[in-house]
Design an enzyme around this catalytic site. Structure first.
Site, PDB file in Angstrom:
ATOM      1  N   LYS A   1       0.397  35.663  80.631  1.00 18.08           N
ATOM      2  CA  LYS A   1      -0.752  36.494  80.209  1.00 18.08           C
ATOM      3  C   LYS A   1      -0.783  36.624  78.699  1.00 18.08           C
ATOM      4  CE  LYS A   1      -0.076  37.459  84.527  1.00 18.08           C
ATOM      5  NZ  LYS A   1      -0.818  37.685  85.716  1.00 18.08           N
TER       6      LYS A   1
ATOM      7  N   ALA B   1       5.439  41.549  82.650  1.00 20.13           N
ATOM      8  CA  ALA B   1       4.420  40.495  82.763  1.00 20.13           C
ATOM      9  C   ALA B   1       3.277  40.678  81.772  1.00 20.13           C
ATOM     10  CB  ALA B   1       3.873  40.454  84.198  1.00 20.13           C
TER      11      ALA B   1
ATOM     12  N   TRP C   1       2.531  45.176  92.580  1.00 18.77           N
ATOM     13  CA  TRP C   1       1.909  43.843  92.606  1.00 18.77           C
ATOM     14  C   TRP C   1       2.059  43.250  94.003  1.00 18.77           C
ATOM     15  CZ3 TRP C   1       4.562  38.742  91.259  1.00 18.77           C
ATOM     16  CH2 TRP C   1       3.626  37.706  91.237  1.00 18.77           C
TER      17      TRP C   1
ATOM     18  N   ASP D   1      10.352  43.981  85.680  1.00 10.76           N
ATOM     19  CA  ASP D   1       9.303  42.963  85.671  1.00 10.76           C
ATOM     20  C   ASP D   1       8.431  43.181  84.439  1.00 10.76           C
ATOM     21  OD1 ASP D   1       7.292  41.173  86.163  1.00 10.76           O
ATOM     22  OD2 ASP D   1       6.724  41.985  88.116  1.00 10.76           O
TER      23      ASP D   1
HETATM   24  C1  LIG Z   1       3.440  42.625  87.752  1.00 14.65           C
HETATM   25  C2  LIG Z   1       3.429  41.126  87.769  1.00 14.65           C
HETATM   26  N1  LIG Z   1       4.583  40.463  87.763  1.00 14.65           N
HETATM   27  C3  LIG Z   1       4.631  39.124  87.767  1.00 14.65           C
HETATM   28  C4  LIG Z   1       3.476  38.376  87.788  1.00 14.65           C
HETATM   29  C5  LIG Z   1       3.604  36.878  87.836  1.00 14.65           C
HETATM   30  O1  LIG Z   1       3.196  36.225  86.704  1.00 14.65           O
HETATM   31  P1  LIG Z   1       3.156  34.648  86.611  1.00 14.65           P
HETATM   32  O2  LIG Z   1       1.729  34.240  86.696  1.00 14.65           O
HETATM   33  O3  LIG Z   1       3.793  34.326  85.311  1.00 14.65           O
HETATM   34  O4  LIG Z   1       3.945  34.088  87.747  1.00 14.65           O
HETATM   35  C6  LIG Z   1       2.237  39.021  87.804  1.00 14.65           C
HETATM   36  C7  LIG Z   1       1.009  38.249  87.865  1.00 14.65           C
HETATM   37  O5  LIG Z   1      -0.050  38.671  88.189  1.00 14.65           O
HETATM   38  C8  LIG Z   1       2.215  40.431  87.791  1.00 14.65           C
HETATM   39  O6  LIG Z   1       1.071  41.122  87.782  1.00 14.65           O
END
Ligand SMILES: Cc1ncc(COP(=O)(O)O)c(C=O)c1O
Length: 395
Positions: A240, A207, A124, A205
């Site tokens: 999400k 998400a 990311w 992570d």
């Molecule tokens: C792999 C990953 N981690 C963390 C996040 C962060 O999410 P948030 O919108 O809750 O900050 C994202 C958002 O695109 C993501 O793709």
């Protein structure tokens, strides 16, 4: 003038893409750039379960007095139980998954002997900037074999043999961003051993739980780590899987060797949050709490999440059924999970998709599969064919 010498920061390529898409006057345009779920009409609607929870909150909430740096602690424990089936993790509410990652990085920067974190790339686009901003040294490991687009999650495990005791390692729990390629269960077994033997600290992570194979399946690898490892951090986003993006809902879960050490970690995280933003915003986490406290709302939310997952799976299968489109083989998309995949396209081809076909994707070739609305599949595949043909003619 105090700010006279300040240079503009490098633009965030995805945010720039978002505004170019918005300003594009062409009536038929396809946005595969930004990583949000879209339905077959191209909309990102508010979940019905969220609307109902908001109604309840509006009726029942009697105060908006401060909650404290740990946020809504009922939300945190309900989420730990629902998501990770864990009663033995402590946590705090954060400003989305990003806030959880940032707090985790600050904590690691404060506590790790070498202030070093290992992570596979591509990843990311915000991971490296977050870790660097918190003062961590980053060690990246290429996850694609150099000569091909074959994905090698095991490369990270192999590279960790060079890691020092107390180094951290970032892992994507599921629905890898940007590739959509998740490791097999065997990977989790072996990386758990590697982490324990080498005394490393995993930061996982999470998400996209529920948007890949299923709620429990998406958490199988992480659950194994929770089961087996004494030290662990989990950055969790509800943005999400509850469709709450702009409400910024997340949590950071931690576990150290003993309950006392874990409590000390939480105290440090609360202190870090206090100087970063004092307290997380309440509304989104309160919505998730109300949903998880109600069996009816939980059932409705699960149904809506299942609908999202099925649509993504259907699109993956439909794209994969196209097989080879020029030199791009879409068939592996069926085995991937979640919103994303990376297509092996050149920068010129990606530019041409945008300029000549009004199809927007990240400069890396990452596509958000859910960006394909009803009726978009054929134009997308035709455009993919056309930009490769164009290059062949020009070459
Ligand atoms: C792999 C990953 N981690 C963390 C996040 C962060 O999410 P948030 O919108 O809750 O900050 C994202 C958002 O695109 C993501 O793709």
């Amino acid at each position: 003038m105090a700010f006279g010498d300040l240079k503009a920061p490098a633009p965030d390529s995805l945010l720039a893409l978002m505004s170019r898409f918005r300003d594009d006057p062409r009536p038929r345009k396809i946005d595969l750039g930004v990583g949000i779920y879209r339905d077959s009409r191209g909309a990102t609607p508010v979940f019905n379960a969220v609307k109902l929870a908001e109604q309840q909150l509006w009726k029942r909430q009697s105060t908006k007095a401060y909650l404290g740096s740990l946020g809504d602690t009922d939300f945190v424990s309900l989420l730990a139980r629902r998501a990770l089936a864990a009663d033995n993790l402590a946590g705090l509410q954060t400003v989305g998954g990003t806030g959880a990652l940032r707090l985790a990085a600050e904590l690691l920067s404060l506590t790790l002997p070498h202030r070093q974190i290992w992570l596979g790339v591509p990843t990311w686009s915000n991971h490296l900037p977050i870790f660097k901003a918190a003062g961590l040294k980053t060690r990246t490991v290429e996850l694609f074999a150099a000569d091909s687009l074959r994905y090698r999650p095991d490369a990270l495990r192999e590279a960790l043999r060079e890691a020092k005791r107390g180094d951290a390692v970032l892992l994507h729990a599921c629905c890898h961003n940007p590739t959509g390629v998740d490791p097999e269960f065997a990977f989790w077994l072996s990386i758990a051993d590697e982490i324990r033997e080498r005394g490393l600290v995993p930061l996982v992570d999470m998400a996209y739980q529920g948007m890949g194979l299923g709620w429990d399946q998406d958490c199988a690898g992480l659950a194994l780590l929770v089961d087996r490892l004494p030290n662990l951090l989990v950055a969790y986003s509800c943005d999400k899987n509850f469709g709450l993006y702009r409400e910024r809902v997340g949590a950071l879960f931690v576990r150290a060797g003993t309950a006392r050490e874990t409590a000390t970690l939480i105290d440090h995280l609360g202190a870090l949050a206090r100087t970063d933003y004092s307290m997380p915003p309440d509304h989104g986490a309160a919505v998730v709490r109300v949903i998880l406290q109600s069996p009816e709302l939980t059932a409705l939310w699960e149904e809506e999440l299942t609908g999202m997952r099925s649509r993504i799976r259907g699109l993956r299968n439909a794209l994969a059924a196209q097989g080879r489109v020029g030199a791009v083989d879409l068939s592996p998309l069926a085995a991937g999970n979640g919103l994303f995949a990376v297509l092996p396209l050149s920068p010129a081809q990606i530019d041409s998709l945008q300029a000549d076909h009004a199809i927007y994707m990240a400069p890396s070739g990452r596509i958000n599969i859910a960006g394909l609305a009803g009726g978009d599949l054929a134009p997308f595949v035709n455009a993919l064919q056309a930009v490769q043909h164009q290059r062949a003619v020009l070459a």
